[in-house]
Design a protein around this motif. Sequence first.
Motif, PDB file in Angstrom:
ATOM      1  N   UNK A  52       0.843  -1.185   0.000  1.00 44.95           N
ATOM      2  CA  UNK A  52       0.000   0.000   0.000  1.00 44.95           C
ATOM      3  C   UNK A  52       0.883   1.242   0.000  1.00 44.95           C
ATOM      4  N   UNK A  53       0.450   2.233  -0.751  1.00 45.18           N
ATOM      5  CA  UNK A  53       1.239   3.452  -0.907  1.00 45.18           C
ATOM      6  C   UNK A  53       0.488   4.640  -0.326  1.00 45.18           C
ATOM      7  N   UNK A  54       1.247   5.543   0.315  1.00 43.86           N
ATOM      8  CA  UNK A  54       0.709   6.819   0.791  1.00 43.86           C
ATOM      9  C   UNK A  54       1.132   7.892  -0.209  1.00 43.86           C
ATOM     10  N   UNK A  55       0.158   8.509  -0.846  1.00 45.98           N
ATOM     11  CA  UNK A  55       0.433   9.482  -1.908  1.00 45.98           C
ATOM     12  C   UNK A  55      -0.007  10.865  -1.448  1.00 45.98           C
ATOM     13  N   UNK A  56       0.907  11.830  -1.541  1.00 43.19           N
ATOM     14  CA  UNK A  56       0.568  13.198  -1.159  1.00 43.19           C
ATOM     15  C   UNK A  56      -0.184  13.873  -2.303  1.00 43.19           C
ATOM     16  N   UNK A  57      -1.312  14.488  -1.951  1.00 42.56           N
ATOM     17  CA  UNK A  57      -2.135  15.138  -2.966  1.00 42.56           C
ATOM     18  C   UNK A  57      -1.748  16.588  -3.171  1.00 42.56           C
ATOM     19  N   UNK A  58      -1.506  17.286  -2.087  1.00 43.12           N
ATOM     20  CA  UNK A  58      -1.101  18.693  -2.190  1.00 43.12           C
ATOM     21  C   UNK A  58      -0.611  19.168  -0.825  1.00 43.12           C
ATOM     22  N   UNK A  59       0.084  20.282  -0.850  1.00 44.02           N
ATOM     23  CA  UNK A  59       0.571  20.888   0.388  1.00 44.02           C
ATOM     24  C   UNK A  59       0.600  22.404   0.212  1.00 44.02           C
ATOM     25  N   UNK A  60       0.175  23.101   1.244  1.00 45.26           N
ATOM     26  CA  UNK A  60       0.184  24.565   1.237  1.00 45.26           C
ATOM     27  C   UNK A  60       0.864  25.051   2.500  1.00 45.26           C
ATOM     28  N   UNK A  61       1.762  26.010   2.355  1.00 41.67           N
ATOM     29  CA  UNK A  61       2.510  26.527   3.495  1.00 41.67           C
ATOM     30  C   UNK A  61       2.297  28.029   3.621  1.00 41.67           C
ATOM     31  N   UNK A  62       2.022  28.462   4.833  1.00 38.11           N
ATOM     32  CA  UNK A  62       1.859  29.884   5.128  1.00 38.11           C
ATOM     33  C   UNK A  62       2.938  30.301   6.120  1.00 38.11           C
TER      34      UNK A  62
ATOM     35  N   UNK B  11       3.811  30.109  28.175  1.00 39.00           N
ATOM     36  CA  UNK B  11       4.554  30.677  27.051  1.00 39.00           C
ATOM     37  C   UNK B  11       4.165  29.954  25.769  1.00 39.00           C
ATOM     38  N   UNK B  12       3.732  30.717  24.787  1.00 37.79           N
ATOM     39  CA  UNK B  12       3.329  30.134  23.520  1.00 37.79           C
ATOM     40  C   UNK B  12       4.559  29.874  22.660  1.00 37.79           C
ATOM     41  N   UNK B  13       4.584  28.760  21.932  1.00 40.07           N
ATOM     42  CA  UNK B  13       5.733  28.478  21.061  1.00 40.07           C
ATOM     43  C   UNK B  13       5.841  29.489  19.931  1.00 40.07           C
ATOM     44  N   UNK B  14       7.054  29.717  19.461  1.00 38.06           N
ATOM     45  CA  UNK B  14       7.305  30.634  18.353  1.00 38.06           C
ATOM     46  C   UNK B  14       7.120  29.869  17.043  1.00 38.06           C
ATOM     47  N   UNK B  15       6.090  30.213  16.299  1.00 42.14           N
ATOM     48  CA  UNK B  15       5.752  29.516  15.059  1.00 42.14           C
ATOM     49  C   UNK B  15       6.267  30.320  13.871  1.00 42.14           C
ATOM     50  N   UNK B  16       7.090  29.689  13.052  1.00 37.75           N
ATOM     51  CA  UNK B  16       7.619  30.337  11.846  1.00 37.75           C
ATOM     52  C   UNK B  16       6.681  30.158  10.650  1.00 37.75           C
ATOM     53  N   UNK B  17       6.139  28.961  10.501  1.00 37.38           N
ATOM     54  CA  UNK B  17       5.294  28.671   9.347  1.00 37.38           C
ATOM     55  C   UNK B  17       4.390  27.493   9.684  1.00 37.38           C
ATOM     56  N   UNK B  18       3.290  27.393   8.950  1.00 41.25           N
ATOM     57  CA  UNK B  18       2.342  26.298   9.129  1.00 41.25           C
ATOM     58  C   UNK B  18       1.980  25.730   7.760  1.00 41.25           C
ATOM     59  N   UNK B  19       2.018  24.410   7.653  1.00 39.62           N
ATOM     60  CA  UNK B  19       1.684  23.728   6.410  1.00 39.62           C
ATOM     61  C   UNK B  19       0.501  22.788   6.619  1.00 39.62           C
ATOM     62  N   UNK B  20      -0.291  22.636   5.585  1.00 41.83           N
ATOM     63  CA  UNK B  20      -1.358  21.642   5.572  1.00 41.83           C
ATOM     64  C   UNK B  20      -1.153  20.769   4.344  1.00 41.83           C
ATOM     65  N   UNK B  21      -1.131  19.472   4.550  1.00 44.21           N
ATOM     66  CA  UNK B  21      -0.969  18.531   3.438  1.00 44.21           C
ATOM     67  C   UNK B  21      -2.034  17.461   3.528  1.00 44.21           C
ATOM     68  N   UNK B  22      -2.356  16.875   2.390  1.00 40.56           N
ATOM     69  CA  UNK B  22      -3.355  15.801   2.393  1.00 40.56           C
ATOM     70  C   UNK B  22      -2.793  14.585   1.664  1.00 40.56           C
TER      71      UNK B  22
END
Length: 205
Positions: free
Chosen positions: A1-11, A80-91
């Motif tokens: 079985x294969x896991x295939x990435x459909x798309x990814x967006x980074x902000x 203390x909140x973590x310092x977030x540089x970027x966030x990505x969502x992938x499916x």
Amino acid sequence: MAAIIGSVTTSFKKEIRIFQQYEVWSRILTWDQKWLYIVTHFVQKGSVKQIDLETHKISTGKTFGNCGVTMSEGSKEKPVRPVVFATSVSKYVFKKGRFTVAPKRLLRASGLLGEGDKTGEFPAQCQDQGLKITEATMGKNTDDGSDLEIGRAIEEQRLRGMKYAKAWAELDTLHEELLSEHETSDCVPTIGSFSDIAGYGISYH
């Protein structure tokens, strides 16, 4: 079985400077009948404290690390909140040949949905309407470890993540915005053509 990435967006929220160290934290955001959505945060190194490593616990049977000093009860000091540089969502979609495997089947087989066969599954009308499972519907005591309570807690988190997945999925319609109707049958008007590096044949229109 294969896991295939459909798309990814980074902000990007903050600059990641050259040679700056950072950590990548990923978690399951939500899933539907086809896609498993993963949210990934790029954070400043050391700004997130881990409680334990599940992989270490599985392989050795022992706990690993701790969350450090916990705040005293009733303390007014904000964590203390973590310092977030970027966030990505992938499916991701899972394929066995031409057959698509539903994410919930893999999650259940991996032991991530509890031990009950119906854990994490609720009536279709609740899922379609995106009904939020509140603390009242989950019962006052959700710490008894029962499969029903675990399933309700998992489904609540899945539905919370679905609102982000649906909003993100709207970006897929941008694939149709490359050319307008008259441009598909005529020349495309452009402001100019600019070479990136001489000799490499890369141009921007």
